[in-house]
Design an enzyme around this catalytic site. Structure first.
Site, PDB file in Angstrom:
ATOM      1  N   GLU A  52       0.782  -1.245  -0.060  1.00 27.27           N
ATOM      2  CA  GLU A  52      -0.022  -0.054   0.087  1.00 27.27           C
ATOM      3  C   GLU A  52       0.882   1.231   0.091  1.00 27.27           C
ATOM      4  O   GLU A  52       1.974   1.389   0.883  1.00 27.27           O
ATOM      5  CB  GLU A  52      -1.073   0.011   1.176  1.00 27.27           C
ATOM      6  CG  GLU A  52      -1.893   1.031   1.355  1.00 27.27           C
ATOM      7  CD  GLU A  52      -2.685   1.117   2.626  1.00 27.27           C
ATOM      8  OE1 GLU A  52      -3.609   1.761   2.789  1.00 27.27           O
ATOM      9  OE2 GLU A  52      -2.393   0.313   3.692  1.00 27.27           O
ATOM     10  N   LYS A 134      -8.486   4.616  -2.433  1.00 23.95           N
ATOM     11  CA  LYS A 134      -9.084   4.021  -1.504  1.00 23.95           C
ATOM     12  C   LYS A 134     -10.040   4.711  -1.012  1.00 23.95           C
ATOM     13  O   LYS A 134     -10.331   6.179  -0.881  1.00 23.95           O
ATOM     14  CB  LYS A 134      -8.032   4.104  -0.189  1.00 23.95           C
ATOM     15  CG  LYS A 134      -8.542   3.355   0.985  1.00 23.95           C
ATOM     16  CD  LYS A 134      -7.314   3.445   1.985  1.00 23.95           C
ATOM     17  CE  LYS A 134      -7.582   2.651   3.198  1.00 23.95           C
ATOM     18  NZ  LYS A 134      -6.468   2.356   4.070  1.00 23.95           N
ATOM     19  N   CYS A 168      -5.843  -2.459   2.268  1.00 22.39           N
ATOM     20  CA  CYS A 168      -5.951  -2.292   3.570  1.00 22.39           C
ATOM     21  C   CYS A 168      -7.469  -2.589   4.265  1.00 22.39           C
ATOM     22  O   CYS A 168      -7.943  -3.640   4.071  1.00 22.39           O
ATOM     23  CB  CYS A 168      -5.322  -1.054   4.205  1.00 22.39           C
ATOM     24  SG  CYS A 168      -4.764  -1.379   5.963  1.00 22.39           S
TER      25      CYS A 168
END
Length: 343
Positions: A52, A134, A168
């Site tokens: 990430e 995200k 995540c």
């Protein structure tokens, strides 16, 4: 590609990279990415996944500094962040094409005055197929990144099959995961920062990625980052805070039956490599296809707004004009109870 005619007889080799950034340097971290791509290709990998926001580095400072004190580090991240397109994306694209390998790369993306946690997916011919953001930064991350939207919740036809990605704690959003499952992803690429919170985070990652593999009936290729003790000291000199910048690493490749296909990497730099036999997808889904025979779209459906969100909509163009303004173009219907809508 018609999902009813997907090839489930193929086999491909995947690599998940556990790697440390060169803190505070976009260019030197990019060099490590290019080196790792070459090493993965030398091992026969056709897909390589990085952690990430790996370029230039995950904003660990936001986890150990209060917002009022993190302005200097936030500005430094702005200065080293990646714009798309740029010399960084060109270099990764060239490497993907040169080695005929699909690359999934996490970056801190700078879009003018905002930063985003973005995942870049390059096909084996070097084409940047997707830049997704995200959808909801987690806790401390909200002081660093803006929010993404549903435009990135896509499963892509790539050289290695139908591929989707989340970052995540997006894996704790079951509807985000289902949106990819319903598009029949065969390979799911997951990314976590690593070197956070300790062993409990590594354990949670293991549960999360194995559950998604079981529920989706797909392969999961997961990459986490890693910090050396010297790098932790660069981020904070407070020994109490240094303890929370350790552990939490679990780079792994999971099969559709929830099993590890190679030993996971939980410390240091390394590369998890495994062969993915797509016939295992059918074997799993014969028993439980959560977007097929095990679903009940007459009872439960997901509505996805896949429209990219904009701060300015030019209302001089009529909503029916789909040729000159693609924003108003009709969206394709996705099967198994996943529908598109405009808001």
């Amino acid at each position: 590609m018609d999902s009813s005619h997907l090839d489930y007889s193929r086999k491909i080799r995947a690599a998940a990279v556990q790697i440390s950034p060169v803190l505070f340097s976009r260019d030197r971290t990019t060099e490590k990415v290019l080196d790792a791509i070459a090493k993965a290709a030398k091992e026969g990998a056709q897909l390589v996944v990085f952690p990430e926001t790996f370029i230039p580095y995950y904003p660990y400072f936001s986890f150990v500094q209060p917002p009022v004190l993190m302005g200097k580090e936030h500005m430094r991240l702005y200065e080293e962040a990646v714009t798309v397109p740029s010399a960084v994306t060109d270099a990764v694209s060239n490497a993907a094409r040169s080695h005929a390998i699909v690359v999934v790369l996490g970056v801190n993306e700078r879009d003018r005055g905002s930063l985003y946690n973005s995942q870049l997916i390059f096909d084996a011919d070097g084409t940047l197929l997707l830049k997704r953001r995200k959808i909801t930064p987690t806790y401390h991350e909200r002081m660093v990144w803006g929010q993404g939207d549903g435009a990135g919740l896509k499963v892509l036809d790539t050289a290695v099959g139908k591929l989707g990605a989340l970052a995540c704690w997006e894996h704790y959003n079951p509807l985000a995961r289902f949106s990819l499952m319903a598009q029949h992803e065969q390979i799911h690429c997951a990314q976590f920062p690593g070197s956070l919170v300790g062993q409990i985070f590594a354990d949670q990652i293991d549960v999360t990625i194995r559950h998604h593999a079981l529920e989706a009936g797909c392969f999961v290729v997961n990459s986490t980052g890693w910090l050396s003790p010297e790098q932790v000291a660069q981020i904070t000199t407070d020994e109490k805070l240094q303890r929370v910048l350790s552990g939490g690493c679990n780079t792994a490749i999971i099969g559709p039956e929830g099993n590890h296909l190679c030993p996971p990497i939980t410390e240091g730099e390394g590369m998890a490599i495994a062969d993915l036999d797509f016939s295992l997808i059918t074997k799993r889904k014969r028993m439980m296809d959560s977007v097929g025979h095990y679903s009940r779209p007459d009872l439960l459906q997901l509505q996805l707004n896949s429209q990219a969100q904009r701060s300015l909509i030019d209302e001089r163009l009529p909503e029916t004009d789909t040729t000159s303004n693609p924003q108003y173009a009709p969206l394709p219907e996705i099967s198994y109870g996943l529908f598109q809508s405009l808001t």
